[in-house]
Each structure stands twice: as C-alpha cells, then as structure tokens.
Write a protein that holds these residues in place. Structure first.
Motif, PDB file in Angstrom:
ATOM      1  N   ALA A 291     -53.404 -54.441  70.521  1.00 35.79           N
ATOM      2  CA  ALA A 291     -54.559 -53.880  71.239  1.00 35.79           C
ATOM      3  C   ALA A 291     -54.747 -54.584  72.583  1.00 35.79           C
ATOM      4  N   LEU A 292     -54.461 -55.877  72.641  1.00 30.80           N
ATOM      5  CA  LEU A 292     -54.507 -56.620  73.903  1.00 30.80           C
ATOM      6  C   LEU A 292     -53.158 -57.297  74.110  1.00 30.80           C
ATOM      7  N   ARG A 293     -52.630 -57.172  75.331  1.00 24.75           N
ATOM      8  CA  ARG A 293     -51.308 -57.732  75.631  1.00 24.75           C
ATOM      9  C   ARG A 293     -51.391 -58.643  76.842  1.00 24.75           C
ATOM     10  N   ASN A 294     -51.459 -59.927  76.612  1.00 20.56           N
ATOM     11  CA  ASN A 294     -51.489 -60.915  77.691  1.00 20.56           C
ATOM     12  C   ASN A 294     -52.503 -60.565  78.769  1.00 20.56           C
ATOM     13  N   LEU A 295     -53.726 -60.348  78.302  1.00 17.06           N
ATOM     14  CA  LEU A 295     -54.785 -59.940  79.223  1.00 17.06           C
ATOM     15  C   LEU A 295     -55.367 -61.143  79.974  1.00 17.06           C
ATOM     16  N   ASN A 296     -55.556 -60.981  81.285  1.00 16.78           N
ATOM     17  CA  ASN A 296     -56.201 -62.012  82.112  1.00 16.78           C
ATOM     18  C   ASN A 296     -57.444 -61.429  82.748  1.00 16.78           C
ATOM     19  N   LEU A 297     -58.495 -62.254  82.797  1.00 21.52           N
ATOM     20  CA  LEU A 297     -59.764 -61.792  83.366  1.00 21.52           C
ATOM     21  C   LEU A 297     -60.580 -63.007  83.789  1.00 21.52           C
ATOM     22  N   ASP A 298     -61.243 -62.883  84.922  1.00 28.29           N
ATOM     23  CA  ASP A 298     -62.178 -63.915  85.366  1.00 28.29           C
ATOM     24  C   ASP A 298     -63.445 -63.236  85.831  1.00 28.29           C
ATOM     25  N   ALA A 299     -64.589 -63.842  85.513  1.00 22.61           N
ATOM     26  CA  ALA A 299     -65.848 -63.325  86.049  1.00 22.61           C
ATOM     27  C   ALA A 299     -66.741 -64.507  86.377  1.00 22.61           C
ATOM     28  N   PHE A 300     -67.405 -64.423  87.508  1.00 23.69           N
ATOM     29  CA  PHE A 300     -68.338 -65.476  87.900  1.00 23.69           C
ATOM     30  C   PHE A 300     -69.722 -65.168  87.361  1.00 23.69           C
TER      31      PHE A 300
ATOM     32  N   PRO B 144     -58.389 -45.722  79.895  1.00 23.97           N
ATOM     33  CA  PRO B 144     -58.346 -44.643  78.914  1.00 23.97           C
ATOM     34  C   PRO B 144     -58.704 -45.124  77.516  1.00 23.97           C
ATOM     35  N   SER B 145     -59.058 -44.185  76.680  1.00 30.45           N
ATOM     36  CA  SER B 145     -59.359 -44.461  75.287  1.00 30.45           C
ATOM     37  C   SER B 145     -58.154 -45.140  74.640  1.00 30.45           C
ATOM     38  N   GLY B 146     -58.409 -46.178  73.861  1.00 29.51           N
ATOM     39  CA  GLY B 146     -57.315 -46.865  73.178  1.00 29.51           C
ATOM     40  C   GLY B 146     -56.676 -47.974  73.995  1.00 29.51           C
ATOM     41  N   SER B 147     -57.191 -48.215  75.208  1.00 27.87           N
ATOM     42  CA  SER B 147     -56.558 -49.237  76.051  1.00 27.87           C
ATOM     43  C   SER B 147     -57.002 -50.654  75.694  1.00 27.87           C
ATOM     44  N   GLY B 148     -57.953 -50.787  74.762  1.00 24.02           N
ATOM     45  CA  GLY B 148     -58.319 -52.120  74.277  1.00 24.02           C
ATOM     46  C   GLY B 148     -59.654 -52.644  74.797  1.00 24.02           C
ATOM     47  N   LYS B 149     -60.443 -51.777  75.425  1.00 24.65           N
ATOM     48  CA  LYS B 149     -61.701 -52.220  76.048  1.00 24.65           C
ATOM     49  C   LYS B 149     -62.683 -52.779  75.016  1.00 24.65           C
ATOM     50  N   THR B 150     -62.873 -52.030  73.926  1.00 27.80           N
ATOM     51  CA  THR B 150     -63.815 -52.484  72.898  1.00 27.80           C
ATOM     52  C   THR B 150     -63.312 -53.765  72.236  1.00 27.80           C
TER      53      THR B 150
ATOM     54  N   GLU C 148     -69.564 -48.512  77.072  1.00 29.91           N
ATOM     55  CA  GLU C 148     -69.885 -47.114  77.361  1.00 29.91           C
ATOM     56  C   GLU C 148     -71.382 -46.845  77.202  1.00 29.91           C
ATOM     57  N   PRO C 149     -72.230 -47.630  77.866  1.00 26.91           N
ATOM     58  CA  PRO C 149     -73.674 -47.503  77.612  1.00 26.91           C
ATOM     59  C   PRO C 149     -74.259 -46.154  78.040  1.00 26.91           C
ATOM     60  N   THR C 150     -73.577 -45.449  78.932  1.00 26.56           N
ATOM     61  CA  THR C 150     -74.108 -44.151  79.376  1.00 26.56           C
ATOM     62  C   THR C 150     -73.345 -42.990  78.738  1.00 26.56           C
ATOM     63  N   GLY C 151     -72.471 -43.315  77.768  1.00 27.74           N
ATOM     64  CA  GLY C 151     -71.601 -42.305  77.165  1.00 27.74           C
ATOM     65  C   GLY C 151     -72.332 -41.106  76.590  1.00 27.74           C
ATOM     66  N   GLU C 152     -73.567 -41.320  76.132  1.00 27.07           N
ATOM     67  CA  GLU C 152     -74.319 -40.223  75.518  1.00 27.07           C
ATOM     68  C   GLU C 152     -75.435 -39.719  76.427  1.00 27.07           C
TER      69      GLU C 152
ATOM     70  N   ILE D  55     -70.261 -57.468  81.533  1.00 25.32           N
ATOM     71  CA  ILE D  55     -69.003 -56.726  81.498  1.00 25.32           C
ATOM     72  C   ILE D  55     -69.388 -55.315  81.080  1.00 25.32           C
ATOM     73  N   LEU D  56     -69.123 -54.379  81.970  1.00 25.77           N
ATOM     74  CA  LEU D  56     -69.584 -53.005  81.796  1.00 25.77           C
ATOM     75  C   LEU D  56     -68.382 -52.085  81.623  1.00 25.77           C
ATOM     76  N   VAL D  57     -68.173 -51.649  80.398  1.00 22.53           N
ATOM     77  CA  VAL D  57     -67.061 -50.727  80.115  1.00 22.53           C
ATOM     78  C   VAL D  57     -67.568 -49.302  80.252  1.00 22.53           C
ATOM     79  N   THR D  58     -66.892 -48.507  81.037  1.00 28.35           N
ATOM     80  CA  THR D  58     -67.352 -47.132  81.229  1.00 28.35           C
ATOM     81  C   THR D  58     -66.205 -46.211  81.615  1.00 28.35           C
ATOM     82  N   HIS D  59     -66.356 -44.938  81.251  1.00 21.90           N
ATOM     83  CA  HIS D  59     -65.408 -43.916  81.681  1.00 21.90           C
ATOM     84  C   HIS D  59     -65.826 -43.324  83.007  1.00 21.90           C
TER      85      HIS D  59
END
Ligand code: ADP
Ligand code: MG
Length: 321
Positions: free
Chosen positions: A24-33, A43-49, A178-182, A207-211
């Motif tokens: 589901a996650l492949r060597n993911l890198n991320l930084d946030a201040f 896309p759906s299934g990319s590992g966001k959740t 996906e807080p606005t998904g509905e 961290i805001l996941v959205t389509h």
C-alpha cells in the motif's frame, strides 16, 4: 527549521485474503512544517488512507521511518521497544484529530456532547470541556445547533460538528480523509473557509486528502500520490480555484469570510476568558502573494491577560494593483 512531520522510505504491506502481499505504501517520503496545510491528491487505492492511519497512530508501518513532533511511529516490532500501547493511545489523544469523509458522530448525542466526547476520554473536567465545546461550536458557526442530534443537522452542519470534535483536544495534527467527499460545492467551500479561519484560532498542521482540486488548493502545498508514494508537488496555480470568499465589497467579503468573533471570548491557549485588546499599531500587516496578485492584509490583535497568548485576525485587505 525542523519539520513537524518527517517520513522516510515508509512502506506498508498488507496480506490479502489470497495471501498475495499488497504494497500500500512504497518508500514514501513526506515532510511538513508546523502550521502548514499539506494537501494530498491521488487516485483511489494509491495509499492515502493508509498513510493517514499511520500518521494518526492507528496503524503501524512495515518498514521505514515516520515522526510526528517528538513521536516516532515505528514498525510493529520496534513499537514494543519504544512505545507501550498506552503511549500510543496518548499520542493519538494528545496530538491527533481525525476528520473523515462521513462524519463519525455519535447518533445518540447532541452536537455539544459530540464535541465533548473526546474531552471526556481525555479526562477533562466537566466545566472546562463544556466551555471548550461551546467555544468550538461557536467557531464553526453552530452555537444555535448545540442541542441537536446529528439526524437533525444537515450534511454540512454534521461535518462542521465533526471538525469541532476533531479540534477539541487542541491537536497539533489534523488528519482529514476526503472531508468534503459527501458535501456539495457550497458546503465544501464553507468547510475550506472554516479550515482557513480556524488557523487564526488554533495552531495546527493538517494533512488534507482530497479528490477535489479546488479543496486541495487551500493547502500550502499540494502533493500528488500514486502507487503508494508521493510523486511530486502540483503547482498551486493549477489547483486554486475554489471561491473562498463570497462576492461583495472587500469589506463585506472579509466580514462574511470571518465568522469567528473577535476578540475571542476564551483563550484557546490557557483556557481562561480574560482576553484584552492591546494597543498595537493598526498598520501592522503582512503581504501575501497568490497567482501574481499581491495583497496587503492589516491585522488586529488581542492578547490573553492571563497567559499572554496573542490572537490576530485580518481587519483590512488591500490589493496591490
Ligand atoms: P486510498 O485511500 O488512496 O484509496 P488505501 O490506503 O485505502 O488507498 O489503500 C491502498 C491499498 O492498500 C489498496 O490496494 C487497498 O486495497 C489496500 N488495503 C488498504 N487497507 C487494507 C487492509 N486492511 N488489508 C488489505 N489491503 C488493504
Ligand atoms: Mg482512502
């Protein structure tokens, strides 16, 4: 400046029913201040959740490194060495607020009680949690809905109660999946506006996941996720087009866009209600730039007489032509 979230080579492997491993996650890198909103689209299934679940301490990585503030969210075999399950729970309660696509409100509790629930779990006294929940419902514009149960609220209102509940414990990290998904366009816009308005009252990193690229546009950065990793940053210009402020004069826009009363009645920093307005230079302001348009924002200030915490809110916006 050290980043608040640091993720390196994070991998998560699930076993499927057929015993075929799913990465589901492949060597993911991320930084946030600290105090950034980082949007993630993919896309759906990319590992966001999966990523949010790990950052929120409700799932553990298979390998790699993830840190949120001073907490290290390590692989399961390391977890037992560095964390008892109690401190994992403590991490969630003290640091994280979740907002989901479908609000996770209790149907048998009122809006006020739903906001108080996380505070009850955290052992906060009745008086303080009552005050905090009232304050939060006011901040999300729902003071007059405090005694309503979720089924007596609209979808947009329910999601705003869920936002108030997510902020109850003053979490440093808000994870929104996906807080606005509905929600329809108008309610999505209102929720985005709310996230930005809350930045003035609460210190939080999100961290805001959205389509929805219009929703993603409120982020300081917009990242693209594909096949279990962050593949790059999407330029802000190509996503920012949600109408965050209603039409009207600049002054009207400002008032409509700023439903939060100022000065606040309650200090979110120390919990006291002794806020004063100091005499600060009313010309104090800041410049922001968006799509080549420079804007000067004047600020008004208030300070808590008890702990000295300084609050501010824009009072005037001027475009540089
Ligand atoms: P997204 O949120 O981007 O849609 P997810 O993180 O939910 O993606 O899922 C990423 C991949 O991991 C998908 O292939 C999904 O089927 C798989 N997955 C997610 N959770 C589990 C699980 N608990 N068990 C097995 N596979 C899972
Ligand atoms: Mg998902």
């Amino acid at each position: 400046m050290e980043s608040f979230i640091e993720v390196k080579d994070l991998t998560k492997q699930y076993m499927s029913a057929t015993e075929v491993p799913i990465l589901a996650l492949r060597n993911l890198n991320l930084d946030a201040f600290e105090n950034e909103i980082v949007s993630i689209m993919g896309p759906s299934g990319s590992g966001k959740t999966t990523l949010l679940n790990i950052l929120g301490g409700i799932d553990t990585p298979t390998s790699g490194f993830a840190r949120v503030g001073s907490y290290f969210l390590t692989a399961p075999d390391m977890m037992t060495r560095f964390f008892s399950s109690a401190s994992h729970t403590d991490f969630r309660r003290s640091t994280v607020g979740f907002i989901f696509q479908l609000h996770n409100l209790s149907p048998i509790h009122t809006a006020q009680e739903n906001v108080e629930l996380p505070l009850i779990f955290a052992g906060v006294s009745r008086e303080i949690r009552n005050k905090r929940a009232k304050e939060l419902l006011e901040n999300v514009g729902l003071s007059d809905r405090a005694t309503h149960r979720p089924d007596a609220l609209s979808g947009g209102e329910r999601q705003r109660v869920a936002v108030a509940a997510a902020f109850a414990n003053k979490p440093k990290l808000i994870l929104a999946d996906e807080p606005t998904g509905e929600l329809d366009y108008e309610n999505s816009r209102m929720l985005c506006d709310l996230f930005l308005q809350l930045k003035k009252l609460e210190d939080y990193t999100m961290i805001l996941v959205t389509h929805d690229s219009k929703v993603a546009g409120i982020g300081d950065h917009v990242l693209e996720m594909r096949d279990g990793a962050i593949r790059g940053e999407i330029p802000k210009e190509s996503v920012t087009d949600i109408k965050l402020t209603p039409s009207g004069t600049e002054e009207e826009k400002l008032q409509k866009a700023a439903p939060i009363p100022f000065p606040p009645k309650f200090c979110g920093s120390c919990g006291s209600n002794s806020i004063i307005i100091p005499k600060m230079d009313s010309k104090t302001g800041l410049w922001t730039e968006s799509g080549g348009q420079k804007t000067h924002i004047e600020l008004k200030f208030a300070q808590c007489a008890n702990c000295g915490h300084v609050f501010w809110q824009p009072s005037k916006i001027e475009m540089d032509k």
